[in-house]
Design an enzyme around this catalytic site. Structure first.
Site, short mmCIF file in Angstrom:
data_model
loop_
_atom_site.label_atom_id
_atom_site.label_comp_id
_atom_site.label_asym_id
_atom_site.label_seq_id
_atom_site.Cartn_x
_atom_site.Cartn_y
_atom_site.Cartn_z
N ASP A 170 0.86 -1.19 0.00
CA ASP A 170 0.00 0.00 0.00
C ASP A 170 0.89 1.23 0.00
OD1 ASP A 170 0.81 0.46 2.67
OD2 ASP A 170 -0.96 -0.57 3.46
N LYS A 193 -3.82 0.36 -2.46
CA LYS A 193 -4.78 -0.42 -1.68
C LYS A 193 -5.90 0.47 -1.18
CE LYS A 193 -4.03 -1.41 2.92
NZ LYS A 193 -3.38 -2.06 4.09
C1 R5P Z 1 -1.58 -0.75 7.42
O1 R5P Z 1 -1.54 0.43 7.22
C2 R5P Z 1 -0.41 -1.57 7.84
O2 R5P Z 1 0.79 -1.00 7.40
C3 R5P Z 1 -0.52 -2.98 7.28
O3 R5P Z 1 -0.53 -2.88 5.88
C4 R5P Z 1 -1.80 -3.64 7.70
O4 R5P Z 1 -2.28 -3.11 8.89
C5 R5P Z 1 -1.60 -5.12 7.88
O5 R5P Z 1 -2.80 -5.69 8.36
P1 R5P Z 1 -3.43 -6.97 7.68
O6 R5P Z 1 -2.35 -8.04 7.65
O7 R5P Z 1 -4.56 -7.35 8.60
O8 R5P Z 1 -3.91 -6.61 6.33
#
Ligand code: R5P
Length: 304
Positions: A170, A193
């Protein structure tokens, strides 16, 4: 402060890391007990003196977050009452870091609530790869913010696929991925994302060339693995090679993480031990980069 004695202690959240840090420092962790009472209260008890000492308590604030945080605060209170001179929290993973702002009205700023709790119990904080650099400003106490990037990049270097491209799953990870790109001299691609809810994300577009490349997705944390899973699915649809590496500072692997990640053509998953990876029922090829040297080094520097 040269004549202060140095103490490392820990709660139950990451015993392995605390022992590793103490071993590098050439000391034994302070002997103490922590257990749950039948009503759910935590009981901790120090079994040796830390009077006048420089105490470092190693305890990530990872799931179960409320318990681990409270246990840490109880330990801090116990060592203060026993006359510790200075108490430093070593929190390699700090939960609630993603609640660093309100995304709509009616919400709290969770990270600020946690910071205030820690401000009340510690003289200093050592932490690793916070979700955002600016979180440091939430604390009234000095924060030593360590980066695991060079450690993880070294581990990645030993596990590089043939035709690698680094991928930010992201835009929030873009800066982080560029740090890896600089160290390893690799090309970069970015995924856009969009988050539909706490559990659901999707990828709207891919910026950069991934066709025929083996992607290495880099993020600060893997929680449910949803971000990584959606990212990999989008990359596969864009004809990347089915040879995927995941890199993250913090491996939470909660909820459907194992289910999500098992579906993917993963070559390797690289995380640090900021969160204990002991006793994880991991089917996948996980590589854990130990933080003990990095943390022992900063403790030595702060102590001296
Ligand atoms: C979000 O901003 C974080 O940097 C991670 O991309 C995210 O929180 C990871 O969470 P999950 O594995 O549940 O998608």
């Amino acid at each position: 402060s040269h004549d202060l004695s140095l103490f490392v202690m820990h709660g139950r959240a990451n015993v392995h890391l605390a022992r590793g840090v103490a071993e590098v420092l050439g000391i034994e962790p302070v002997s103490c007990t922590a257990e749950d009472f039948p009503d759910g209260e935590i009981h901790v008890r120090l079994l040796e003196s830390v009077r006048g000492g420089d105490v470092f308590i190693v305890q990530p604030v990872d799931p179960p977050i409320a318990q681990n945080l409270l246990e840490l605060m109880l330990l801090s209170d116990a060592v203060r009452r026993e006359g510790a001179f200075r108490v430093t929290a070593v929190i390699p993973y700090l939960g609630y870091s993603r609640q660093d702002r309100r995304s709509c009205s009616g919400e709290p700023v969770g990270a600020r609530v946690i910071a205030d709790i820690l401000n009340s119990g510690f003289d200093r904080l050592i932490t690793v790869d916070l979700h955002k650099q600016s979180l440091e400003g939430f604390f009234a106490i000095p924060v030593e913010h360590l980066s695991a990037v060079s450690l993880l990049a070294q581990t990645l270097q030993k596990n590089l696929p043939d035709n690698p491209v680094l991928v930010a799953p992201d835009l929030g990870a873009a800066k982080l991925v560029n740090q890896y790109a600089e160290i390893l001299d690799l090309p970069v691609a970015y995924l856009y994302k969009v988050r539909k809810s706490g559990k659901e994300v999707s990828v709207r577009s891919i910026v950069g060339n991934i066709n025929g490349f083996s992607p290495i997705l880099v993020d600060d944390m893997i929680s449910t693995g949803g971000t990584m899973m959606k990212g990999v699915e989008a990359l596969l649809a864009g004809h990347c090679l089915p040879d995927v590496t995941l890199v993250a500072s913090h491996g939470l692997f909660v909820g459907k993480a194992m289910e999500n990640l098992e579906k993917l053509p993963l070559k390797k998953v690289i995380v640090t031990d900021s969160i204990s990876q002991e006793n994880r029922p991991l089917e996948m090829a996980i590589e854990v980069a130990g933080l003990q040297l990095l943390i022992a080094e900063i403790i030595t520097r702060l102590h001296e």
